[in-house]
Design an enzyme around this catalytic site. Structure first.
Site, PDB file in Angstrom:
ATOM      1  N   HIS A   1       0.781  -1.280   0.238  1.00  0.00           N
ATOM      2  CA  HIS A   1      -0.037   0.068  -0.109  1.00  0.00           C
ATOM      3  C   HIS A   1       0.933   1.361  -0.068  1.00  0.00           C
ATOM      4  O   HIS A   1       1.809   1.425  -0.756  1.00  0.00           O
ATOM      5  CB  HIS A   1      -1.039  -0.289   1.197  1.00  0.00           C
ATOM      6  CG  HIS A   1      -2.079   0.884   1.187  1.00  0.00           C
ATOM      7  ND1 HIS A   1      -2.427   1.777   0.356  1.00  0.00           N
ATOM      8  CD2 HIS A   1      -2.922   0.990   2.404  1.00  0.00           C
ATOM      9  CE1 HIS A   1      -3.637   2.162   0.605  1.00  0.00           C
ATOM     10  NE2 HIS A   1      -3.759   1.917   1.726  1.00  0.00           N
TER      11      HIS A   1
ATOM     12  N   HIS B   1      -1.798  -1.745  -9.954  1.00  0.00           N
ATOM     13  CA  HIS B   1      -2.821  -1.104  -9.180  1.00  0.00           C
ATOM     14  C   HIS B   1      -4.145  -2.318  -9.288  1.00  0.00           C
ATOM     15  O   HIS B   1      -4.160  -2.582 -10.174  1.00  0.00           O
ATOM     16  CB  HIS B   1      -3.115   0.270  -9.403  1.00  0.00           C
ATOM     17  CG  HIS B   1      -3.693   1.130  -8.565  1.00  0.00           C
ATOM     18  ND1 HIS B   1      -5.274   1.087  -8.258  1.00  0.00           N
ATOM     19  CD2 HIS B   1      -3.057   1.885  -7.693  1.00  0.00           C
ATOM     20  CE1 HIS B   1      -5.461   1.785  -7.119  1.00  0.00           C
ATOM     21  NE2 HIS B   1      -4.218   2.408  -6.758  1.00  0.00           N
TER      22      HIS B   1
ATOM     23  N   ASP C   1       3.228   5.834  -6.528  1.00  0.00           N
ATOM     24  CA  ASP C   1       4.489   5.546  -5.749  1.00  0.00           C
ATOM     25  C   ASP C   1       5.422   5.484  -6.510  1.00  0.00           C
ATOM     26  O   ASP C   1       6.756   5.474  -6.141  1.00  0.00           O
ATOM     27  CB  ASP C   1       4.285   4.439  -4.995  1.00  0.00           C
ATOM     28  CG  ASP C   1       3.341   4.372  -3.939  1.00  0.00           C
ATOM     29  OD1 ASP C   1       3.275   5.747  -3.231  1.00  0.00           O
ATOM     30  OD2 ASP C   1       2.428   3.614  -3.828  1.00  0.00           O
TER      31      ASP C   1
HETATM   32  C1  LIG Z   1      -1.004  -2.775  -6.009  1.00  0.00           C
HETATM   33  C2  LIG Z   1      -1.296  -4.406  -6.124  1.00  0.00           C
HETATM   34  C3  LIG Z   1      -1.024  -4.972  -4.691  1.00  0.00           C
HETATM   35  C4  LIG Z   1      -2.372  -4.867  -6.694  1.00  0.00           C
HETATM   36  O1  LIG Z   1      -2.417  -6.183  -6.589  1.00  0.00           O
HETATM   37  P1  LIG Z   1      -3.718  -6.935  -7.026  1.00  0.00           P
HETATM   38  O2  LIG Z   1      -4.931  -6.221  -7.701  1.00  0.00           O
HETATM   39  O3  LIG Z   1      -4.180  -7.929  -6.260  1.00  0.00           O
HETATM   40  O4  LIG Z   1      -3.092  -7.800  -8.420  1.00  0.00           O
HETATM   41  P2  LIG Z   1      -2.623  -9.275  -8.553  1.00  0.00           P
HETATM   42  O5  LIG Z   1      -1.693  -9.334  -7.160  1.00  0.00           O
HETATM   43  O6  LIG Z   1      -3.651 -10.192  -8.535  1.00  0.00           O
HETATM   44  O7  LIG Z   1      -1.785  -9.288  -9.902  1.00  0.00           O
HETATM   45  C5  LIG Z   1      -2.284  -9.586 -10.927  1.00  0.00           C
HETATM   46  C6  LIG Z   1      -0.930 -10.250 -11.858  1.00  0.00           C
HETATM   47  O8  LIG Z   1      -0.186  -9.120 -12.357  1.00  0.00           O
HETATM   48  C7  LIG Z   1       1.182  -9.552 -11.510  1.00  0.00           C
HETATM   49  N1  LIG Z   1       1.473  -8.340 -10.765  1.00  0.00           N
HETATM   50  C8  LIG Z   1       0.944  -7.531 -10.173  1.00  0.00           C
HETATM   51  N2  LIG Z   1       1.605  -6.274  -9.704  1.00  0.00           N
HETATM   52  C9  LIG Z   1       2.784  -6.517 -10.155  1.00  0.00           C
HETATM   53  C10 LIG Z   1       3.950  -5.898 -10.063  1.00  0.00           C
HETATM   54  N3  LIG Z   1       4.171  -4.635  -9.426  1.00  0.00           N
HETATM   55  N4  LIG Z   1       5.380  -6.589 -10.522  1.00  0.00           N
HETATM   56  C11 LIG Z   1       5.074  -7.654 -11.115  1.00  0.00           C
HETATM   57  N5  LIG Z   1       4.015  -8.629 -11.492  1.00  0.00           N
HETATM   58  C12 LIG Z   1       3.111  -7.877 -10.811  1.00  0.00           C
HETATM   59  C13 LIG Z   1       0.787 -10.614 -10.420  1.00  0.00           C
HETATM   60  O9  LIG Z   1       1.957 -11.316 -10.127  1.00  0.00           O
HETATM   61  C14 LIG Z   1      -0.423 -11.199 -11.208  1.00  0.00           C
HETATM   62  O10 LIG Z   1       0.289 -12.111 -12.265  1.00  0.00           O
HETATM   63  P3  LIG Z   1      -0.423 -13.503 -12.600  1.00  0.00           P
HETATM   64  O11 LIG Z   1      -1.539 -13.432 -13.068  1.00  0.00           O
HETATM   65  O12 LIG Z   1       0.628 -14.219 -13.557  1.00  0.00           O
HETATM   66  O13 LIG Z   1      -0.095 -14.173 -11.037  1.00  0.00           O
HETATM   67  C15 LIG Z   1       0.010  -5.055  -6.890  1.00  0.00           C
HETATM   68  O14 LIG Z   1       0.093  -4.545  -8.171  1.00  0.00           O
HETATM   69  C16 LIG Z   1       1.266  -4.739  -6.229  1.00  0.00           C
HETATM   70  O15 LIG Z   1       1.760  -5.477  -5.491  1.00  0.00           O
HETATM   71  N6  LIG Z   1       2.203  -3.724  -6.825  1.00  0.00           N
HETATM   72  C17 LIG Z   1       3.384  -3.388  -6.194  1.00  0.00           C
HETATM   73  C18 LIG Z   1       3.271  -2.657  -5.016  1.00  0.00           C
HETATM   74  C19 LIG Z   1       2.907  -1.103  -5.221  1.00  0.00           C
HETATM   75  O16 LIG Z   1       3.303  -0.585  -5.944  1.00  0.00           O
HETATM   76  N7  LIG Z   1       1.669  -0.819  -4.381  1.00  0.00           N
HETATM   77  C20 LIG Z   1       1.330   0.333  -4.473  1.00  0.00           C
HETATM   78  C21 LIG Z   1       0.050   0.658  -5.077  1.00  0.00           C
HETATM   79  S1  LIG Z   1      -0.641   2.194  -5.204  1.00  0.00           S
END
Ligand SMILES: CC(C)(COP(=O)(O)OP(=O)(O)OC[C@H]1O[C@@H](n2cnc3c(N)ncnc32)[C@H](O)[C@@H]1OP(=O)(O)O)[C@@H](O)C(=O)NCCC(=O)NCCS
Length: 432
Positions: A266, A305, A361
Site C-alpha cells: 500500500h 494497481h 508511488d
Molecule cells: C498494487 C497491487 C497490490 C495490486 O494487486 P492485485 O490487484 O491484487 O493484483 P494481483 O496481485 O492479482 O496481480 C495480477 C497479476 O499481475 C502480477 N503483478 C501485479 N503487480 C505486479 C508488480 N508490481 N510486478 C510484477 N508483477 C505484478 C501478479 O503477479 C499477477 O500475475 P499472475 O496473473 O501471473 O499471477 C500489486 O500490483 C502490487 O503488489 N504492486 C506493487 C506494490 C505497489 O506498487 N503498491 C502501490 C499501490 S498504489
C-alpha cells in the site's frame, strides 16, 4: 426496475434479485435456501475484489481509462489550480471554498497545529532509529488520550473539532518523527506560513530566526499532497471505515488506517521503490532486473494497481512535478534508472498483458529523495494528506444510515464438533 433472475439448480426455485446502481445486494441472496434449516446463500469475496462496501460521493475513479476526480473535479485541474487546503475543504464539504471561506478554513486549521507537550515527551521516548511510520501511527493513537471528547462520534460539532485537530496536527507529528531520527530539536509550527510551508519549516529549520521555504518545492509538496488526499475504498480507508464503524474515536480509527497504509503493498510502496532502485544500481542492470520480476522472484514496486488498469493519472502529474523539483534540487540519479524501467516494462508483454503501469508511488519517492527526505519517511508524507480523505470517509460513514458495524462472514473450514475424551487428553499438545 432491473432484476437478475437466479434459478437455484438445487431446488429449481427462481428468484428475482433487484439491480440498483449496477449492483445486487448480498443480503438478497440469503433468501435462496434449500430448506428451512439452510442459512441461505452467502457471497464469497476475499479481498473485496468485487464488493461495494458503501455508497460514497467523495472520490470517483475509472481505472480502465485512468480517471480520478474528487467531488467531480478532475485531479489534473485540482493539481493545477488549487492549494492542498482548498482541496481538503472540497473533499470534506463537497464544494471548493470561496476566497473568504478559504482564509477562514486555513485560520481554523492553524489554531490546531501545536501538539501537547506531553505528546512531544511521548515521542522523545522512541528509539533514535525508530521507523517514522511506527512513530506516526502510535502518536496519532496517543492523541485519543488527550481528547476524550472525540468519543462522541455522533456529535457533528465534536467531529468538526477532531477533523480540524487532526489535519492541523499530523504535519507536526510527522515533522517531529523526522527530526527525532536526526537527533534534532523539534521546531514549533509557524502559522504565518501555508500548510506545506509550515511543514517544511518544522522539518528543516535550523538556526535561522525565520525559515523561508523555497516556493517551487513548497508548491511541489502541495501538489503531491493534493494527489494523495483521497483514493476511495483502498486498504487504509477501508480500515478507517471498519474501525470507525465500531464507533471508535477518530484518532484510534485513523491510526488503524495509517497502520494499513504502512504496508509495502500500500503506501509503503514508495519507500520500496527507492530500495529497489538502489538494488538495481545502474541503468545497465535494468533488463536483468525485469527478467527476475517476470520470473516471479519479486514484484516491480510502484507498478500495478487494483483499480487502475491504465496509466495512473497521478503518476503523469508527478512526472511533470519532478521536472520542476529537479530544476531546483538537481536531478536525482535514480531518475535515469526509473525511466529505463518504465520504458522496458511498458513495452514488455508480461506487463502489457497484466495491465501493469507505474502508479503514484513510482515517481513520488524520487521527488521526495531529491528534496532531501530519507525513504523511511516517505509513507508518513503520504499519511499527512490522506488524513483528509480518511476523515471525509469516516464522516460519511458515520452519517450513512445504511452503515452498521463492519463484520464480514466466513466459510468455516475447521473441524466439525468434537469432544475432549480421556484418550485425547493423553496425547494433547503433541502437535505443538
Ligand atoms: C498494487 C497491487 C497490490 C495490486 O494487486 P492485485 O490487484 O491484487 O493484483 P494481483 O496481485 O492479482 O496481480 C495480477 C497479476 O499481475 C502480477 N503483478 C501485479 N503487480 C505486479 C508488480 N508490481 N510486478 C510484477 N508483477 C505484478 C501478479 O503477479 C499477477 O500475475 P499472475 O496473473 O501471473 O499471477 C500489486 O500490483 C502490487 O503488489 N504492486 C506493487 C506494490 C505497489 O506498487 N503498491 C502501490 C499501490 S498504489
Amino acid at each position: 426496475m432491473d432484476t437478475l433472475q437466479v434459478i437455484d439448480s438445487r431446488t429449481g426455485a427462481s428468484y428475482q434479485i433487484p439491480i440498483t446502481d449496477g449492483t445486487i445486494r448480498a443480503m438478497d441472496f440469503r433468501a435462496i435456501r434449500t430448506g428451512p434449516d439452510d442459512f441461505g446463500l452467502m457471497v464469497y469475496d476475499p479481498a473485496f475484489t468485487n464488493t461495494a462496501s458503501c455508497r460514497s460521493a467523495i472520490t470517483y475513479i475509472d481505472g480502465d481509462v485512468g480517471i480520478l476526480r474528487y467531488r467531480g473535479y478532475p485531479i489534473e485541474e485540482l493539481a493545477e489550480h488549487c492549494t492542498f487546503l482548498d482541496v481538503a475543504y472540497l473533499i470534506l464539504t463537497g464544494e471548493l471554498p470561496s476566497p473568504g471561506e478559504s482564509g477562514e478554513w486555513r485560520n481554523r486549521i492553524n489554531r490546531h497545529t501545536m501538539i501537547h507537550e506531553n505528546l512531544k515527551k511521548f515521542m522523545e521516548g522512541f528509539r533514535p532509529d525508530a521507523h517514522p511510520m511506527g512513530m506516526f501511527v502510535s502518536s496519532v493513537a496517543a492523541l485519543s488520550t488527550f481528547y476524550p471528547d472525540a468519543r462522541d462520534v455522533h456529535s457533528g460539532a465534536s467531529r468538526q473539532l477532531q477533523i480540524l485537530r487532526l489535519i492541523g496536527k499530523v504535519p507536526t507529528i510527522a515533522a517531529y518523527a523526522y527530526r527525532h531520527n536526526l537527533g534534532l530539536p523539534y521546531v514549533y509550527p509557524d502559522n504565518r506560513l501555508s500548510y506545506t510551508e509550515n511543514f517544511m519549516n518544522m522539518l528543516w529549520r535550523t538556526a535561522e530566526p525565520r525559515y523561508e521555504p523555497d516556493p517551487v518545492l513548497a508548491r511541489a509538496l502541495d501538489v503531491l499532497f493534493i494527489l494523495h488526499a483521497d483514493h476511495e475504498q483502498n486498504c487504509g480507508t477501508n480500515a478507517m471505515r471498519a474501525v470507525g464503524s465500531a464507533q471508535t474515536d477518530p484518532y484510534l480509527s485513523l491510526s488503524a488506517a495509517a497502520a494499513a497504509l504502512a504496508g509495502p503493498l500500500h503506501g509503503g510502496a514508495n519507500e520500496e521503490v527507492l530500495r529497489m532502485l538502489d538494488e538495481i544500481g545502474h541503468v545497465k542492470n535494468v533488463p536483468a532486473y525485469v527478467e527476475t520480476v517476470k520470473a516471479g522472484k519479486h514484484r516491480l514496486m510502484g507498478f500495478g494497481h487494483r483499480v487502475y488498469k491504465n496509466y495512473d493519472p497521478r503518476a503523469e502529474i508527478i512526472k511533470r512535478t519532478a521536472e520542476q523539483v529537479f530544476a531546483v534540487t538537481g536531478a536525482n540519479a535514480k531518475l535515469e534508472i526509473a525511466l529505463e524501467l518504465e520504458r522496458i516494462a511498458l513495452s514488455d508483454e508480461y506487463f502489457i498483458k497484466r495491465k501493469l503501469y507505474p502508479n503514484v508511488d513510482f515517481y513520488s519517492g524520487i521527488i521526495y529523495q531529491a528534496m532531501g527526505f530519507d525513504p523511511a519517511i516517505f509513507t508518513v508524507l503520504f499519511a499527512i494528506p490522506r488524513t483528509v480523505g480518511w476523515l471525509a470517509q469516516w464522516q460519511e460513514m458515520i452519517q450513512d444510515p445504511e452503515q452498521k458495524i463492519a463484520r464480514p462472514r466466513q466459510i468455516f473450514t475447521g473441524p466439525a464438533v468434537r469432544h475432549i475424551g480421556v484418550e485425547s487428553l493423553k496425547t494433547a499438545g503433541a502437535g505443538i
